[in-house]
Write a protein that holds these residues in place. Sequence first.
Motif, PDB file in Angstrom:
ATOM      1  N   THR A  67      22.541  12.960  35.880  1.00  0.00           N
ATOM      2  CA  THR A  67      22.187  11.624  35.437  1.00  0.00           C
ATOM      3  C   THR A  67      23.493  10.936  35.066  1.00  0.00           C
ATOM      4  N   ILE A  79      20.245  17.523  34.667  1.00  0.00           N
ATOM      5  CA  ILE A  79      18.833  17.545  34.276  1.00  0.00           C
ATOM      6  C   ILE A  79      18.101  18.542  35.174  1.00  0.00           C
ATOM      7  N   TRP A 186      12.086   3.782  34.601  1.00  0.00           N
ATOM      8  CA  TRP A 186      13.391   3.869  33.936  1.00  0.00           C
ATOM      9  C   TRP A 186      13.742   2.662  33.088  1.00  0.00           C
ATOM     10  N   PRO A 189      12.691   3.776  28.952  1.00  0.00           N
ATOM     11  CA  PRO A 189      12.349   5.199  29.079  1.00  0.00           C
ATOM     12  C   PRO A 189      11.597   5.764  27.861  1.00  0.00           C
ATOM     13  N   LYS A 210       6.262  13.040  32.988  1.00  0.00           N
ATOM     14  CA  LYS A 210       7.420  13.042  33.910  1.00  0.00           C
ATOM     15  C   LYS A 210       8.220  11.760  33.733  1.00  0.00           C
ATOM     16  N   PRO A 211       9.419  11.877  33.141  1.00  0.00           N
ATOM     17  CA  PRO A 211      10.278  10.689  33.012  1.00  0.00           C
ATOM     18  C   PRO A 211      10.876  10.315  34.367  1.00  0.00           C
ATOM     19  N   GLU A 213      13.772   9.721  37.107  1.00  0.00           N
ATOM     20  CA  GLU A 213      14.931  10.536  37.478  1.00  0.00           C
ATOM     21  C   GLU A 213      16.242  10.058  36.826  1.00  0.00           C
ATOM     22  N   THR A 215      16.659   8.365  34.024  1.00  0.00           N
ATOM     23  CA  THR A 215      16.649   8.188  32.558  1.00  0.00           C
ATOM     24  C   THR A 215      15.787   9.248  31.862  1.00  0.00           C
ATOM     25  N   SER A 216      16.222  10.504  31.957  1.00  0.00           N
ATOM     26  CA  SER A 216      15.408  11.573  31.345  1.00  0.00           C
ATOM     27  C   SER A 216      15.909  11.967  29.962  1.00  0.00           C
ATOM     28  N   ALA A 219      13.852  11.378  26.687  1.00  0.00           N
ATOM     29  CA  ALA A 219      12.585  12.129  26.658  1.00  0.00           C
ATOM     30  C   ALA A 219      12.851  13.552  26.167  1.00  0.00           C
ATOM     31  N   ILE A 238       7.223  18.428  29.128  1.00  0.00           N
ATOM     32  CA  ILE A 238       7.990  17.409  29.870  1.00  0.00           C
ATOM     33  C   ILE A 238       8.656  18.064  31.075  1.00  0.00           C
ATOM     34  N   THR A 240      11.056  17.248  34.281  1.00  0.00           N
ATOM     35  CA  THR A 240      11.971  16.245  34.835  1.00  0.00           C
ATOM     36  C   THR A 240      12.139  16.496  36.332  1.00  0.00           C
TER      37      THR A 240
END
Length: 505
Positions: A67, A79, A186, A189, A210-211, A213, A215-216, A219, A238, A240
């Motif tokens: 990220t 991530i 995103w 987030p 599921k956040p 891709e 901006t995880s 979370a 969670i 990712t």
Amino acid sequence: MPRKAKTLAVVAHSPAVIPASKRTLSFGAKWQYAPAPESVVVKPDARYELFIGGKFVKPKSGQYFSTLNPANEKQLSEIALAEQADVNAAVSAARRAYDNVWGKMSGRERGKYLFRIARIIQEKARELAVLESLDGGKPIKESRDFDLPQVAAHFFYHAGWADKLDYAFSGKMPRPVGVCAQIIPWNFPLLMAAWKIAPALACGNTIVLKPAETTSITAMHLARILQEAELPDGVVNIVTGAGETGRALVEHAGVDKIAFTGSTEVGKLIAKATAGTNKKLALELGGKAAHIIFDDAPLDQAVEGIIGGIFFNQGHVCCAGSRLFVQEGVYRTVIKKLRDRISTLRVGDPLDKNTDIGAINSRAQLDKIRSLVDAGVAEGGELLQPRCTLPERGYWFAPSVITGVTASHRIAQEEIFGPVLSVLTFRTPDEAVERANNTPYGLSAGVWTDKGSKIFKTISKLRAGVVWANTYNKFDPTSPFGGYKESGFGREGGIHGLASYVRLD
Ligand code: NAP
Ligand code: MG
């Protein structure tokens, strides 16, 4: 065809990239602001794992993706990439937690956890705001003053509902739905995570989130907060990953409900994938909001609201007012005010507390904005952009106003999700409404006029889920939010939002 840009005043600054000697402030002063304390204190972890069954676990494939910080294109963290096997493990953990603990717990007890989560979020708000700005590119004043207070407010509000659900739906006894798959975009987030997690938990459901891709990070920090609040294992999981992870979650047979916020395109895929199943579905999709300024409107106030409504958060807002309909008599005045105001906006380092417009979230989004603006100019629009030196690295787009747009232009029809305002005109109130409704979307709209009667007459004809009058982008957890037409269905927030997390039959 090359872009035709009218040059206005100087705006951009980016302390991170442009040497101090070359920085120019919009009002010509030679002094610099002190850096915000937020810019130095928080560092994301080098790597984040999945959060399954209350523990941080490695992805079964052993794969990770990076990220980036969109303000400088440098990697922030790695991530974990969740694949089918990880999604299976997360759904099983959520099912166990639902059957054994959370589904049986009294609302009063559930509420205590939600209050605890809300308080810890408040304590860590500064750290979370910095991480949000680093990972997503939004200005710290947005993440600190809007996102984080709203995140905490959503947990507080829904904590209050947990023990009162029996009184929420007249004559009906609500029951939880079960395991909820929640997929978020995103642009907000942590706030989108809060919009989804808080009501689901209050109603007794368990979750696999599921956040997006890009901006995880926040979370995963929320997962730590859930651990600190001693939320029972598996109540929130969670996973990712990219779109494939989301697809695996949507198609999983063990999921009872899907709550999705994202593009209309993916929303349609999800609607198809769930057709004929017993899964409950809520979709919050794209938008192409219209502002209507009547000639009796308080124009300074209107221009300020319109500026905030499109340039706020780089236009990465599903309800961003990206189309402006101006009544012909005030057209020249409004354009002049818009032109003056955009030349004072500051583009630059998201962690600088004075920045108005931060970094565009990703290279892909920047390319999409550029191509739509190019199309707008090629189709005959005139681009007004302040002259500014944008940093060389990172993803940036100067605030832009396009005049001379007509309803058939792509820029007037397609969601741009960037800091670009298209301006159109109208003569009569009926024409304004007809033109504003001429879009496949129907998420939000704004009406600006001095007359209360005109407000009511106009909003009753606008096909949009939320209409603001003489203000814009005001949010509160007690107030439902959601779309008409291709902007989706289902509501989030308020008592209406609770309805999508309970069964009443
Ligand atoms: P997106 O591409 O639809 O992605 C949203 C989420 O879905 C992401 O987590 C994405 O993962 C995931 N996803 C992608 N393909 C999937 C699939 N086939 N099955 C299941 N999940 C999948 O949207 P975006 O570009 O990230 O977000 C911008 C859009 O969201 C805009 O259209 C905006 O209007 C809309 N939005 C709407 C609201 C609202 O309340 N109505 C609020 C915010 C944003 P990846 O990130 O890995 O692709
Ligand atoms: Mg990022």
